[in-house]
Design a protein around this motif. Sequence first.
Motif, mmCIF file in Angstrom:
data_model
loop_
_atom_site.group_PDB
_atom_site.id
_atom_site.type_symbol
_atom_site.label_atom_id
_atom_site.label_comp_id
_atom_site.label_asym_id
_atom_site.label_seq_id
_atom_site.Cartn_x
_atom_site.Cartn_y
_atom_site.Cartn_z
ATOM 1 N N VAL A 78 0.851 -1.197 0.000
ATOM 2 C CA VAL A 78 0.000 0.000 0.000
ATOM 3 C C VAL A 78 0.883 1.241 0.000
ATOM 4 O O VAL A 78 0.638 2.198 -0.735
ATOM 5 N N ILE A 79 1.940 1.239 0.800
ATOM 6 C CA ILE A 79 2.853 2.388 0.854
ATOM 7 C C ILE A 79 3.547 2.578 -0.493
ATOM 8 O O ILE A 79 3.616 3.688 -1.023
ATOM 9 N N GLU A 80 4.067 1.477 -1.065
ATOM 10 C CA GLU A 80 4.765 1.569 -2.346
ATOM 11 C C GLU A 80 3.840 1.988 -3.482
ATOM 12 O O GLU A 80 4.258 2.657 -4.423
ATOM 13 N N ALA A 81 2.566 1.628 -3.394
ATOM 14 C CA ALA A 81 1.615 1.953 -4.458
ATOM 15 C C ALA A 81 1.115 3.403 -4.375
ATOM 16 O O ALA A 81 0.497 3.888 -5.308
ATOM 17 N N ASN A 82 1.385 4.080 -3.264
ATOM 18 C CA ASN A 82 0.881 5.440 -3.073
ATOM 19 C C ASN A 82 1.992 6.390 -2.629
ATOM 20 O O ASN A 82 1.858 7.065 -1.603
ATOM 21 N N PRO A 83 3.093 6.471 -3.372
ATOM 22 C CA PRO A 83 4.234 7.281 -2.927
ATOM 23 C C PRO A 83 3.920 8.774 -2.831
ATOM 24 O O PRO A 83 4.484 9.471 -1.989
ATOM 25 N N ASP A 84 3.015 9.270 -3.662
ATOM 26 C CA ASP A 84 2.690 10.701 -3.625
ATOM 27 C C ASP A 84 1.999 11.099 -2.328
ATOM 28 O O ASP A 84 2.104 12.234 -1.890
ATOM 29 N N LEU A 85 1.290 10.153 -1.713
ATOM 30 C CA LEU A 85 0.589 10.452 -0.475
ATOM 31 C C LEU A 85 1.555 10.681 0.685
ATOM 32 O O LEU A 85 1.258 11.405 1.614
ATOM 33 N N LEU A 86 2.706 10.043 0.619
ATOM 34 C CA LEU A 86 3.661 10.136 1.724
ATOM 35 C C LEU A 86 4.580 11.335 1.616
ATOM 36 O O LEU A 86 5.145 11.762 2.613
ATOM 37 N N GLY A 87 4.764 11.830 0.436
ATOM 38 C CA GLY A 87 5.749 12.888 0.283
ATOM 39 C C GLY A 87 7.142 12.286 0.372
ATOM 40 O O GLY A 87 7.341 11.102 0.120
ATOM 41 N N PRO A 88 8.110 13.057 0.792
ATOM 42 C CA PRO A 88 9.497 12.594 0.763
ATOM 43 C C PRO A 88 9.905 11.689 1.919
ATOM 44 O O PRO A 88 11.011 11.166 1.916
ATOM 45 N N ILE A 89 9.026 11.450 2.908
ATOM 46 C CA ILE A 89 9.443 10.724 4.115
ATOM 47 C C ILE A 89 9.933 9.308 3.829
ATOM 48 O O ILE A 89 10.934 8.868 4.391
ATOM 49 N N ALA A 90 9.266 8.583 2.930
ATOM 50 C CA ALA A 90 9.677 7.206 2.649
ATOM 51 C C ALA A 90 11.069 7.174 2.030
ATOM 52 O O ALA A 90 11.918 6.376 2.429
ATOM 53 N N GLN A 91 11.319 8.048 1.078
ATOM 54 C CA GLN A 91 12.629 8.091 0.439
ATOM 55 C C GLN A 91 13.705 8.555 1.424
ATOM 56 O O GLN A 91 14.800 8.011 1.466
ATOM 57 N N THR A 92 13.377 9.554 2.217
ATOM 58 C CA THR A 92 14.332 10.081 3.191
ATOM 59 C C THR A 92 14.747 9.003 4.188
ATOM 60 O O THR A 92 15.933 8.840 4.486
ATOM 61 N N LEU A 93 13.760 8.247 4.697
ATOM 62 C CA LEU A 93 14.084 7.212 5.675
ATOM 63 C C LEU A 93 14.775 6.019 5.029
ATOM 64 O O LEU A 93 15.618 5.379 5.656
ATOM 65 N N SER A 94 14.466 5.714 3.781
ATOM 66 C CA SER A 94 15.201 4.651 3.072
ATOM 67 C C SER A 94 16.663 5.039 2.898
ATOM 68 O O SER A 94 17.565 4.212 3.077
#
Length: 199
Positions: free
Chosen positions: A123-139
């Motif tokens: 669900v997170i990977e399918a909706n990256p725009d909803l999270l903003g930069p946080i997922a990429q930043t933490l990765s």
Amino acid sequence: MFIWSYGGVMSRQQDERPAPGSARRDAVLESALGTFARFGYRKTSMEEVARAARISRPGLYFLFDSKEALFRAAATQMLERDIAAVERVLADPDRPLGERLLEAFDQWAGRYVGPLARDITEVIEANPDLLGPIAQTLSQRFGQLLTDAIAAVCGPDSAARAAPTLISTSIGLKRQVASQELYRERLATAIDLYLTGCR
């Protein structure tokens, strides 16, 4: 905060929403993650989340003004909790590097292996725009923590090659195996092979 007016005089009043990290808010976010994982982002309604969290729909809207805000908060809490655990594990100098690496990967990715847990990350990977930069930043933060831990034992050149390779291995295993146990077993083998060359 919001601004209200009475008789032409502007005043400020504190927003009474619970602060991030409050027990009630955290419980709602946990329920929301499970609901989003079960139904997917698009099919999840605020009503379903409220029901799962055992809170009224108006109470849910008091905490989060939209489904997007709720999803972002739930995913962010999960990712921040995971990265904090990874930091603690990798910072422990009393444990062997291989053991720390395996536990860090297990916390970051392994616990999301398997049919039910995998749904959350999908669900997170399918909706990256909803999270903003946080997922990429933490990765990126995860990659840096891994690189630093490896560099402290094997040197920076070796770490610069090993960290991305181990991350790629983890991603591949996460998509191939059906259980967290198998993920850990195979990743432990990859880590051992790398550390043999490092010593």
